[in-house]
Write a protein that holds these residues in place. Sequence first.
Motif, PDB file in Angstrom:
ATOM      1  N   LEU A   1       0.845  -1.193   0.000  1.00 18.79           N
ATOM      2  CA  LEU A   1       0.000   0.000   0.000  1.00 18.79           C
ATOM      3  C   LEU A   1       0.880   1.243   0.000  1.00 18.79           C
ATOM      4  N   PRO A   2       0.375   2.344  -0.529  1.00 24.64           N
ATOM      5  CA  PRO A   2       1.182   3.567  -0.466  1.00 24.64           C
ATOM      6  C   PRO A   2       1.405   3.962   0.998  1.00 24.64           C
ATOM      7  N   LEU A   3       2.575   4.525   1.275  1.00 26.34           N
ATOM      8  CA  LEU A   3       2.935   5.025   2.603  1.00 26.34           C
ATOM      9  C   LEU A   3       3.177   3.917   3.618  1.00 26.34           C
ATOM     10  N   GLU A   4       3.142   2.680   3.160  1.00 24.48           N
ATOM     11  CA  GLU A   4       3.338   1.541   4.056  1.00 24.48           C
ATOM     12  C   GLU A   4       4.825   1.379   4.384  1.00 24.48           C
ATOM     13  N   GLU A   5       5.105   1.060   5.636  1.00 25.96           N
ATOM     14  CA  GLU A   5       6.494   0.854   6.055  1.00 25.96           C
ATOM     15  C   GLU A   5       6.671  -0.536   6.644  1.00 25.96           C
ATOM     16  N   GLU A   6       7.919  -0.879   6.834  1.00 30.64           N
ATOM     17  CA  GLU A   6       8.279  -2.191   7.395  1.00 30.64           C
ATOM     18  C   GLU A   6       7.464  -2.523   8.647  1.00 30.64           C
ATOM     19  N   ALA A   7       7.353  -1.553   9.534  1.00 29.23           N
ATOM     20  CA  ALA A   7       6.662  -1.795  10.811  1.00 29.23           C
ATOM     21  C   ALA A   7       5.194  -2.139  10.591  1.00 29.23           C
ATOM     22  N   ASP A   8       4.582  -1.514   9.570  1.00 30.28           N
ATOM     23  CA  ASP A   8       3.169  -1.800   9.284  1.00 30.28           C
ATOM     24  C   ASP A   8       2.993  -3.248   8.834  1.00 30.28           C
ATOM     25  N   ARG A   9       3.972  -3.720   8.063  1.00 26.88           N
ATOM     26  CA  ARG A   9       3.888  -5.106   7.575  1.00 26.88           C
ATOM     27  C   ARG A   9       4.004  -6.070   8.747  1.00 26.88           C
ATOM     28  N   LYS A  10       4.941  -5.776   9.615  1.00 33.67           N
ATOM     29  CA  LYS A  10       5.123  -6.660  10.770  1.00 33.67           C
ATOM     30  C   LYS A  10       3.880  -6.683  11.640  1.00 33.67           C
ATOM     31  N   ASP A  11       3.176  -5.552  11.658  1.00 33.81           N
ATOM     32  CA  ASP A  11       1.973  -5.480  12.485  1.00 33.81           C
ATOM     33  C   ASP A  11       0.883  -6.449  12.015  1.00 33.81           C
ATOM     34  N   ILE A  12       0.980  -6.886  10.777  1.00 31.47           N
ATOM     35  CA  ILE A  12       0.032  -7.909  10.306  1.00 31.47           C
ATOM     36  C   ILE A  12       0.202  -9.160  11.166  1.00 31.47           C
TER      37      ILE A  12
ATOM     38  N   PHE B   1      -9.687   6.468 -10.384  1.00 30.64           N
ATOM     39  CA  PHE B   1     -10.821   6.980  -9.608  1.00 30.64           C
ATOM     40  C   PHE B   1     -10.775   6.603  -8.137  1.00 30.64           C
ATOM     41  N   THR B   2      -9.569   6.433  -7.627  1.00 27.95           N
ATOM     42  CA  THR B   2      -9.426   6.263  -6.184  1.00 27.95           C
ATOM     43  C   THR B   2      -8.402   7.287  -5.716  1.00 27.95           C
ATOM     44  N   PRO B   3      -8.393   7.593  -4.426  1.00 31.97           N
ATOM     45  CA  PRO B   3      -7.388   8.526  -3.918  1.00 31.97           C
ATOM     46  C   PRO B   3      -5.964   8.007  -4.130  1.00 31.97           C
ATOM     47  N   PHE B   4      -5.818   6.717  -4.350  1.00 29.33           N
ATOM     48  CA  PHE B   4      -4.480   6.162  -4.549  1.00 29.33           C
ATOM     49  C   PHE B   4      -4.076   6.097  -6.028  1.00 29.33           C
TER      50      PHE B   4
ATOM     51  N   TRP C   1      -2.700   8.226  -7.652  1.00 28.78           N
ATOM     52  CA  TRP C   1      -1.419   8.908  -7.851  1.00 28.78           C
ATOM     53  C   TRP C   1      -0.230   8.070  -7.378  1.00 28.78           C
ATOM     54  N   ALA C   2      -0.539   6.954  -6.679  1.00 26.96           N
ATOM     55  CA  ALA C   2       0.522   6.223  -5.979  1.00 26.96           C
ATOM     56  C   ALA C   2       1.412   5.407  -6.914  1.00 26.96           C
ATOM     57  N   ARG C   3       2.616   5.139  -6.480  1.00 28.75           N
ATOM     58  CA  ARG C   3       3.534   4.276  -7.216  1.00 28.75           C
ATOM     59  C   ARG C   3       3.298   2.824  -6.827  1.00 28.75           C
ATOM     60  N   MET C   4       3.776   1.927  -7.650  1.00 32.32           N
ATOM     61  CA  MET C   4       3.777   0.509  -7.295  1.00 32.32           C
ATOM     62  C   MET C   4       5.218   0.072  -7.068  1.00 32.32           C
ATOM     63  N   TYR C   5       5.423  -1.246  -6.929  1.00 34.06           N
ATOM     64  CA  TYR C   5       6.758  -1.782  -6.673  1.00 34.06           C
ATOM     65  C   TYR C   5       7.102  -2.863  -7.684  1.00 34.06           C
ATOM     66  N   THR C   6       8.310  -3.385  -7.592  1.00 36.21           N
ATOM     67  CA  THR C   6       8.702  -4.478  -8.495  1.00 36.21           C
ATOM     68  C   THR C   6       8.269  -5.809  -7.876  1.00 36.21           C
ATOM     69  N   PRO C   7       8.159  -6.854  -8.698  1.00 33.46           N
ATOM     70  CA  PRO C   7       7.797  -8.164  -8.139  1.00 33.46           C
ATOM     71  C   PRO C   7       8.716  -8.567  -6.990  1.00 33.46           C
ATOM     72  N   GLY C   8      10.002  -8.261  -7.135  1.00 37.62           N
ATOM     73  CA  GLY C   8      10.955  -8.591  -6.074  1.00 37.62           C
ATOM     74  C   GLY C   8      10.616  -7.875  -4.772  1.00 37.62           C
ATOM     75  N   ASP C   9      10.273  -6.587  -4.884  1.00 39.96           N
ATOM     76  CA  ASP C   9       9.888  -5.822  -3.687  1.00 39.96           C
ATOM     77  C   ASP C   9       8.691  -6.480  -3.013  1.00 39.96           C
ATOM     78  N   TYR C  10       7.680  -6.813  -3.832  1.00 42.48           N
ATOM     79  CA  TYR C  10       6.453  -7.379  -3.255  1.00 42.48           C
ATOM     80  C   TYR C  10       6.747  -8.665  -2.492  1.00 42.48           C
ATOM     81  N   LEU C  11       7.536  -9.524  -3.107  1.00 45.28           N
ATOM     82  CA  LEU C  11       7.837 -10.781  -2.440  1.00 45.28           C
ATOM     83  C   LEU C  11       8.606 -10.538  -1.151  1.00 45.28           C
ATOM     84  N   GLY C  12       9.448  -9.478  -1.164  1.00 40.48           N
ATOM     85  CA  GLY C  12      10.157  -9.089   0.050  1.00 40.48           C
ATOM     86  C   GLY C  12       9.180  -8.706   1.155  1.00 40.48           C
TER      87      GLY C  12
END
Lengths: 629, 237
Positions: free
Chosen positions: A413-424, A462-465, A467-478
């Motif tokens: 997700l946009p603005l997501e950080e490492e800590a947010d992922r761990k919080d899952i 048509f969503t607020p996101f 404007w957001a960027r995406m990532y590479t497949p490698g990033d996602y798997l990370g």
Amino acid sequence: MRKLALSDELLLSIEKPARYIGGEVNAVYKDAQKVAVRFAMCFPDVYEIGMSHLGIQILYDMFNQREDVWCERVYSPWVDLDRVMRERHIPLFALESQDPIRDFDFLGITLQYEMCYTNILQILDLSGIPLEASERDWGCPIVIGGGPCAYNPEPIAEFFDLFYIGEGETVYDDLLELYKTCRKEAVSRREFLRRAAQIPGIYAPLFYETTYREDGTIASFTPTEDGIPSVIEKQVQSDMTNAPYPEAPVVPYIKVTQDRVVLEIQRGCIRGCRFCQAGMLYRPTRERSLEVLKQHASRMLENTGHEEISLSSLSSSDYSDLAGIVTYLIDEFQGRNINICLPSLRIDAFSLDVMSKVQDVKKSSLTFAPEAGSQRMRDVINKGLTEEVILEGAAEAFHGGWNKVKLYFMLGLPLEEEADRKDIAHLAEKIAATYYEEVPKDQRQGRCQITVSTSFFVPKPFTPFQWARMYTPGDYLGFAKTVNHEIKAMKNQKSIRYNWHQADETVLEGVFARGDRRIGAVIKEAYRQGALFDAWTEQWNYERWLQAFQTAGVDLDFYTLRERAEDEIFPWDFIHIGVTKNFLWREWQKAHRAEVTPNCRQQCSGCGAARYKSGVCMEQRAAQGGEAE
Amino acid sequence: MKVRVKFSKYGIMKFIGHLDVMRYFQKAMRRAGIDIAFTEGMSPHMIMSFAQPLGVGLTSDGEYMDIEVRTPMSSEEAIRRLNQAGAEGITVTEWKQIPEDKGSKAMTLVAAADYELRFRKGFAPKLDWQSNISHFFAQQSIPVIKKTKKGEREVDIRPFLYEMYVNAGTVYFKLAAGSEANLKPELVMDAYLATQGLEAQPFAYEIHRRELYADIGKDGKRKLVALGALGEDVPCA
Ligand code: SF4
């Protein structure tokens, strides 16, 4: 007896011949000689998926109510038949009449997900219709697209004569009348398209031109002829209660994904989650009255003989008389051995009560979709679900005998950080811990089972996101790895299972979602190289797509890895959905501040959809005591 | 009340497999408003059992299923309703009350079946293939090689072949059917053609089941009666 398009030997040598024979209960048959317009309605995926789609059933019924139209169905032939049809030059046919699609007046293709784009080319190709709209004459049906992906039609614009922007219940009659007139007057196909482009909600890509800046972004998007509108307005069915609804849907012989009566209780969603495209596209939220829902439910069950009924909407808990409809279904139908299939509901005393009435508590599971692991991220995405609510709901359910929980999250997700992922992982752990704290040992049915699923986020128009960027497949798997590691480090890790999705598909979906007209060449190239059924894991081939980008000379990263500027012209800007770009930008800024926006019932945020003067925008609000802006 | 329903399956329905025919009837029963009984328990299902599954590609005039209804209905009324609620390619032809006891279940009773076999248009062998059928049938034993999971095995199919003759290009069979011994017409036909030095192409046969029988003979003597004949029509009230 109807003659089938395929020979017995051929049908007996392919998988599931019932996909291609038509003849199902409630399928509509007319005399082809006696109708003015023949409409082939297509879902570009395999029969079992296509037949499960409510929207097609609505339009099929609506068209066939007209005496002068015969609407039939067509789906993607599965790869086994596809191969034979190509080898033996068998043209694609409609299920009812078994007549070639090419002889129809219209070919309507519903666009429900981006990964079906190569299947559109398959449908055209097998029908013998030129892939490029510019090469078609009156010998080809008018190819028209609709559905959620039509809100950014640009990547597939060259394959379509027309797009229908909005809900199908509204201006189709105008289009059909215009068609009849034009054929009577024997005007050119181009002239018909020109006139069609003047019907509100109808987009004819042929009459628009895009220019690009040096950096690759769009410089302008303009009509090429006088009288062609520069803005296309989304069409909205304002009165859901009296909107057409199929009382006798077609009953497939073979088991399809959605093998039940589906009751659409409302359209739209009041919540305004910032990642959710449907939530914005279908604004304003409009409900069907309880009375008409009851009527639909019993007629549809009678006419189909289905043994199951489900409710459909984006957020069923927000339906104002959910208790009314659910209680009605239980009281009326449970005694007749009809399964009530509940949508995912907000977990509270009411939902737990009805769930325990209609399902086996020991076997069923609770579903939560927090979508993000940390409270900060949930505020960023405007998902108004707090940890407290989840834990309380889970505790209550554990006391009620449940011990299975499904959790859905998004990653990347946009603005997501490492800590947010761990919080899952941490949230899953807290739920597991709640089980062991709340349920005494002697009352436990073994371990609790928590299933965490993540999908990778794709920013949609048509969503607020948007404007957001995406990532590479490698990033996602990370990102997924981070979650996985963290879950493995939890005390109750044995009670938690983790599933994640493929990452490369996400990237392609992202390109299609926000792509422009230059993407068409890539789709064509990939199709030529054999891409088909890209939504099916066994058919998916990322390498082939990368190759297609290269051959077509299109830079994939331009569409995915770039955060967009405030003033960038998007390919879909010419479409107006009511919700304004201004509002979306404001929401994007609020996301950066992790600021939440109240839902439509709490307070109107002036998104722009009130111009449709319907549904929730017209409701009296306690907080304001007035109408929406 | 236990009821035996007889139906025909033809036209496009031949492409619908056995499990889907069951699903078809479950929904058709509801549409027709037949008050069918359900099993008890957490996931109740209709009490409905089929005599003998029919393979995909075959047509039939002799399909049977047994059901249990809570509210009796006359044969005339039930047949009318089921056909009205039905699709092209399935016609209900009988609705008969049958005894309640377990031994009367169609599935257990099935002992033999009648079939007709024709060559699909363009698939018949060029040479005369009909002349030696009575010879073939007159043999004392007909060994065929059966392929099983464990390998190949020779079996004599003659004891299960009750009748076989040809008339105007259609071959008629009466064969053992059911759980004890079940002989398929295509297997017999393949064996016959092999004796003639012929081999059928894939999908060459068009097979039609005509009837299913129970064996009510005593002391090892076969006496076949159609499954439907074991029940009684339900008169109008
Ligand atoms: S105008 Fe207000 S009430 Fe209507 S959809 Fe937008 S935010 Fe909701």
